[in-house]
Design an enzyme around this catalytic site. Structure first.
Site, PDB file in Angstrom:
ATOM      1  N   GLU A  38      30.063 -11.541  16.697  1.00 58.63           N
ATOM      2  CA  GLU A  38      30.957 -11.161  15.584  1.00 58.63           C
ATOM      3  C   GLU A  38      30.568 -12.036  14.402  1.00 58.63           C
ATOM      4  OE1 GLU A  38      33.019  -8.751  15.643  1.00 58.63           O
ATOM      5  OE2 GLU A  38      33.260  -8.342  17.786  1.00 58.63           O
TER       6      GLU A  38
ATOM      7  N   CYS B  73      35.896 -13.127   7.059  1.00 57.67           N
ATOM      8  CA  CYS B  73      34.696 -12.346   7.370  1.00 57.67           C
ATOM      9  C   CYS B  73      34.809 -10.928   6.851  1.00 57.67           C
ATOM     10  CB  CYS B  73      34.425 -12.365   8.868  1.00 57.67           C
ATOM     11  SG  CYS B  73      35.820 -11.802   9.843  1.00 57.67           S
TER      12      CYS B  73
HETATM   13  P1  NAD Z   1      28.876 -21.188  12.268  1.00 54.93           P
HETATM   14  O1  NAD Z   1      27.883 -20.157  12.656  1.00 54.93           O
HETATM   15  O2  NAD Z   1      28.431 -22.343  11.473  1.00 54.93           O
HETATM   16  O3  NAD Z   1      29.580 -21.812  13.567  1.00 54.93           O
HETATM   17  C1  NAD Z   1      30.311 -21.022  14.487  1.00 54.93           C
HETATM   18  C2  NAD Z   1      30.433 -21.778  15.794  1.00 54.93           C
HETATM   19  O4  NAD Z   1      29.139 -21.902  16.378  1.00 54.93           O
HETATM   20  C3  NAD Z   1      30.979 -23.199  15.686  1.00 54.93           C
HETATM   21  O5  NAD Z   1      31.868 -23.413  16.741  1.00 54.93           O
HETATM   22  C4  NAD Z   1      29.732 -24.057  15.843  1.00 54.93           C
HETATM   23  O6  NAD Z   1      29.990 -25.333  16.363  1.00 54.93           O
HETATM   24  C5  NAD Z   1      28.935 -23.235  16.817  1.00 54.93           C
HETATM   25  N1  NAD Z   1      27.482 -23.486  16.835  1.00 54.93           N
HETATM   26  C6  NAD Z   1      26.716 -24.032  15.859  1.00 54.93           C
HETATM   27  N2  NAD Z   1      25.424 -24.080  16.259  1.00 54.93           N
HETATM   28  C7  NAD Z   1      25.377 -23.533  17.497  1.00 54.93           C
HETATM   29  C8  NAD Z   1      24.326 -23.270  18.426  1.00 54.93           C
HETATM   30  N3  NAD Z   1      23.055 -23.586  18.156  1.00 54.93           N
HETATM   31  N4  NAD Z   1      24.642 -22.683  19.601  1.00 54.93           N
HETATM   32  C9  NAD Z   1      25.924 -22.331  19.881  1.00 54.93           C
HETATM   33  N5  NAD Z   1      26.955 -22.561  19.043  1.00 54.93           N
HETATM   34  C10 NAD Z   1      26.689 -23.154  17.868  1.00 54.93           C
HETATM   35  O7  NAD Z   1      30.031 -20.382  11.524  1.00 54.93           O
HETATM   36  P2  NAD Z   1      31.351 -20.973  10.833  1.00 54.93           P
HETATM   37  O8  NAD Z   1      30.948 -21.648   9.561  1.00 54.93           O
HETATM   38  O9  NAD Z   1      32.161 -21.723  11.812  1.00 54.93           O
HETATM   39  O10 NAD Z   1      32.146 -19.629  10.504  1.00 54.93           O
HETATM   40  C11 NAD Z   1      31.931 -18.874   9.357  1.00 54.93           C
HETATM   41  C12 NAD Z   1      31.134 -17.626   9.678  1.00 54.93           C
HETATM   42  O11 NAD Z   1      31.812 -16.887  10.694  1.00 54.93           O
HETATM   43  C13 NAD Z   1      31.068 -16.689   8.493  1.00 54.93           C
HETATM   44  O12 NAD Z   1      29.774 -16.123   8.427  1.00 54.93           O
HETATM   45  C14 NAD Z   1      32.102 -15.628   8.832  1.00 54.93           C
HETATM   46  O13 NAD Z   1      31.903 -14.397   8.183  1.00 54.93           O
HETATM   47  C15 NAD Z   1      31.940 -15.527  10.307  1.00 54.93           C
HETATM   48  N6  NAD Z   1      33.127 -14.929  10.924  1.00 54.93           N
HETATM   49  C16 NAD Z   1      33.006 -13.703  11.519  1.00 54.93           C
HETATM   50  C17 NAD Z   1      34.124 -13.116  12.086  1.00 54.93           C
HETATM   51  C18 NAD Z   1      34.037 -11.781  12.779  1.00 54.93           C
HETATM   52  O14 NAD Z   1      34.935 -11.491  13.541  1.00 54.93           O
HETATM   53  N7  NAD Z   1      33.016 -10.981  12.549  1.00 54.93           N
HETATM   54  C19 NAD Z   1      35.362 -13.770  12.058  1.00 54.93           C
HETATM   55  C20 NAD Z   1      35.436 -14.996  11.445  1.00 54.93           C
HETATM   56  C21 NAD Z   1      34.311 -15.574  10.885  1.00 54.93           C
END
Ligand code: NAD
Length: 497
Positions: A242, A276
Site C-alpha cells: 500500500e 496517501c
Molecule cells: P517509509 O517507506 O519511509 O516507511 C514505512 C515503514 O517501512 C516504516 O515503518 C519504516 O521503518 C519501514 N522500513 C523502512 N525501510 C525498510 C526496509 N528496508 N524494509 C522494511 N521496512 C522498512 O514511509 P513513511 O514515510 O513511513 O510513510 C509515508 C508513505 O506511506 C507515503 O508515501 C504515503 O503515501 C504512504 N502511505 C500509503 C498508504 C496506503 O494505504 N496506500 C497509507 C499511508 C501512507
C-alpha cells in the site's frame, strides 16, 4: 568454582518525540533479527490457537477489541496528537473509521471466508467441489506514521479476522501508538500473543521481511517497497504493498463549485497534506476554473498550521519531509507557477501553512512526485477528458475524486486508480465493504472489504468424488472410445460458429 555470568548487553533504544514540541513520548527498543525471529516463533504458536477459535470465537474477541477502542478513544486520540501531531478531531475521525472497519471485519469474516460449494462441470459431474479460505498463518505488518491507527489496522484487523497472528512493526515515528494498540488487544485476548509489536527503524522492518512470516503487508513509500519486495523475494514471501499517491480531483463543467472547492481544500490540506489519498493535483475545466480557484483561495486562507487548539492542521511529522515540500515549492515557482495562497514563507518548520498554486508546469516536481504537504496545485483544462488524460499520465494510481453531474461516474471509471469518490473526497476508505489499494507505483494487493479478508488467506480448492463413473477419464485404464466421444461432444458444445 563460582560461575559468573556476563550481564546481558543493554538493549539499544530510541525515543519517539512530539513533532510539534520535541517532548519525548516514549522509549522503545531497536529490535534486531533475533528479537523479530522470537516474536514470529511466538506468533506461530498463537496463530494455531487463534485459528482454532473459529469465526465465532474470533468475532467475540474482535468485538471486545472494538469496544476498547471506542471506550478509550480519547486516550488514543491524545496519544496520536502527541506523537503524530495531528489535531484531536482528525485523530478522532481516524479512530472512528478504524472502529468501523474492525466491526465490519469481525462480523463479515465468517460469511466471506466460510467454505463454499462450487458447481462442478459435466465432465466431473460425479465430484463435489468446494473452496475454503484458511488463514496464511503469521502476517508481518510494517506501517507508516501518517495515519498510525487506521493505516496499519487496515491490514491488522483483516488479517486477524481471517484467523492469522500478526507481528506489527510501526513506523519509528509512531511506536507509542503501535504499543497502545497491541496492549489494548492483549487486554481482551490475554491467552496468547496473537498481536505482537516489534519496534525499530528500517532494519527491523527488513528483519520482519526475512523472518519467514507467511505474508508481509507493507504500507509506506514506493522506494522502501522495492526493498521490502527484494527482501521478501528471498523466501518467496507474498506481499501486499500500500504505497503513495498523486491523487487528482477533476472538477467538471457541471460541478457544484463550492462543494468541490470545500472538498479540494480539505482533501489537499487536512492532516497537513500527509495523506496517501490526499488531493495532490486539481484539474478544473475552463467554464468553472475561475470560480473554483476563487472559492479555493478563500477557504484555504482560513486554514492555519499550528499546535494550538485553534489550528486546523498540525506540524509536518517527518522532519525531512519539510525539505521535500520546500523543494517542490521552489521548483514550481521557478518554473513559472504563482502562489495565490502562501508561498516560500509558508514553510516554517515544523509547520507548513497552506499553499495554493496555479499555472504550474506539467513537469514541475509538485505535479509528478508525492509532495506530502499542504500544497494544492490547481490547473485549468479545456475538458474533463483532458483532465483524465493528464491524471493518467502519472505512474501513481491510488485514489481520485470527480466533481460533476452528467459524466462524473464515467470519468471516475476512466481514471487509472484503485478507487474514486464522486462528489466527495476519500469517501471510499470509510466504506469497510470496499477494497482499498492502488495500481502502478501506488502498489498492489488489497486491504478492506471481502478482498481484504481473502488477501490474508490462501484459497484452497477441494474436490470429492461422490461416486465412480463407468468410464474413468483420469486413468491409464481410460476406454479407447472415450476421447473420440469427448472430442465430438466438445465440438458440439463449444465449437459452433
Ligand atoms: P517509509 O517507506 O519511509 O516507511 C514505512 C515503514 O517501512 C516504516 O515503518 C519504516 O521503518 C519501514 N522500513 C523502512 N525501510 C525498510 C526496509 N528496508 N524494509 C522494511 N521496512 C522498512 O514511509 P513513511 O514515510 O513511513 O510513510 C509515508 C508513505 O506511506 C507515503 O508515501 C504515503 O503515501 C504512504 N502511505 C500509503 C498508504 C496506503 O494505504 N496506500 C497509507 C499511508 C501512507
Amino acid at each position: 568454582m563460582a560461575v559468573t555470568q556476563d550481564p546481558a548487553p543493554p538493549a539499544i533504544t530510541f525515543t519517539s518525540t512530539s513533532p510539534a514540541t520535541g517532548e519525548v513520548v516514549g522509549t522503545f527498543t531497536v529490535d534486531g533479527p533475533e528479537a523479530v525471529a522470537a516474536a514470529v516463533a511466538r506468533a506461530r504458536r498463537a496463530a494455531a490457537w487463534w485459528a482454532g477459535l473459529g469465526f465465532d470465537g474470533r468475532e467475540q474477541r474482535l468485538r471486545a477489541f472494538k469496544g476498547q477502542l471506542a471506550r478509550r478513544c480519547d486516550e488514543l486520540c491524545e496519544l496520536v496528537r502527541r506523537e503524530n501531531g495531528k489535531p484531536l478531531e482528525d485523530a478522532f475521525v481516524e479512530v472512528l473509521v478504524t472502529v468501523d472497519h474492525l466491526d465490519w471485519a469481525a462480523r463479515k469474516a465468517a460469511k466471506v471466508l466460510k467454505r463454499r460449494r462450487v458447481p462442478s462441470t459435466l465432465l466431473l459431474a460425479n465430484h463435489a467441489a468446494s473452496v475454503e479460505y484458511p488463514p496464511v498463518g503469521v502476517v508481518g505488518v510494517v506501517g507508516p506514521w501518517n495515519y498510525p491507527v487506521l493505516t496499519p489496522m487496515g491490514s491488522i484487523v483483516y488479517a486477524l479476522a481471517a484467523g492469522n497472528a500478526v507481528v506489527f512493526k510501526p513506523s519509528e515515528l509512531t511506536p507509542a501508538v503501535g504499543r497502545w494498540l497491541v496492549d489494548a488487544f492483549a487486554e481482551v485476548v490475554p491467552e496468547e500473543p496473537v498481536l505482537q509489536l516489534v519496534t525499530g527503524f528500517g532494519a527491523t522492518g527488513e528483519a520482519l521481511c526475512r523472518s519467514g512470516v507467511d505474508k508481509l503487508a507493507f504500507t509506506g513509500s514506493p522506494g522502501t517497497a522495492r526493498k521490502v519486495l527484494a527482501a521478501c523475494a528471498e523466501q518467496l514471501t507474498p506481499v501486499v504493498l500500500e504505497l503513495g499517491g498523486k491523487d487528482v480531483m477533476i472538477v467538471d463543467d457541471d460541478a457544484d463549485v463550492a462543494a468541490a472547492a470545500d472538498a479540494a481544500v480539505w482533501g489537499g490540506l487536512s492532516n497537513a497534506g500527509q495523506t496517501c489519498i490526499g488531493i495532490e493535483r486539481v484539474y478544473a475545466t475552463a467554464p468553472v476554473y475561475d470560480r473554483f480557484v476563487a472559492e479555493v483561495v478563500a477557504r484555504a486562507r482560513r486554514v492555519r498550521a499550528g499546535a494550538d487548539a485553534g489550528a486546523q492542521i498540525g506540524p509536518i511529522t517527518l522532519p525531512a519531509q519539510v525539505e521535500t515540500i520546500r523543494r517542490h515549492l521552489d521548483d514550481a515557482l521557478a518554473g513559472g507557477a504563482r502562489a495565490l495562497v502562501g508561498g516560500p514563507e509558508s514553510v516554517r518548520p515544523p509547520f507548513v501553512d497552506p499553499v495554493v498554486l496555479v499555472d504550474v508546469p506539467d513537469d514541475a516536481l509538485v505535479m509528478r512526485e508525492e509532495t506530502f504537504g499542504p500544497v494544492l496545485p490547481v490547473t485549468r483544462v479545456a475538458s474533463a477528458d483532458e483532465a483524465v488524460e493528464r491524471a493518467n499520465a502519472s505512474p501513481y494510481g491510488l485514489g481520485a475524486s470527480v466533481f460533476g453531474r452528467r459524466r462524473a461516474a464515467a470519468l471516475a471509471r476512466s481514471v487509472r486508480s484503485g478507487a474514486a469518490s464522486v462528489n466527495s473526497v476519500v469517501a471510499f476508505i470509510g466504506v469497510p465493504g470496499l477494497p482499498f489499494g492502488g495500481v502502478g507505483e501506488s502498489g498492489f494487493g488489497r486491504i478492506h472489504g471481502p478482498d481484504g479478508l481473502r488477501e490474508f488467506t490462501r484459497s484452497k480448492a477441494i474436490t470429492r468424488q461422490r461416486f465412480p463413473l463407468p468410464f474413468a477419464l483420469l486413468s491409464f485404464d481410460r476406454p479407447e472410445r472415450l476421447v473420440p466421444v469427448l472430442k465430438r461432444s466438445m465440438r458440439l458444445r463449444h465449437g459452433r460458429r
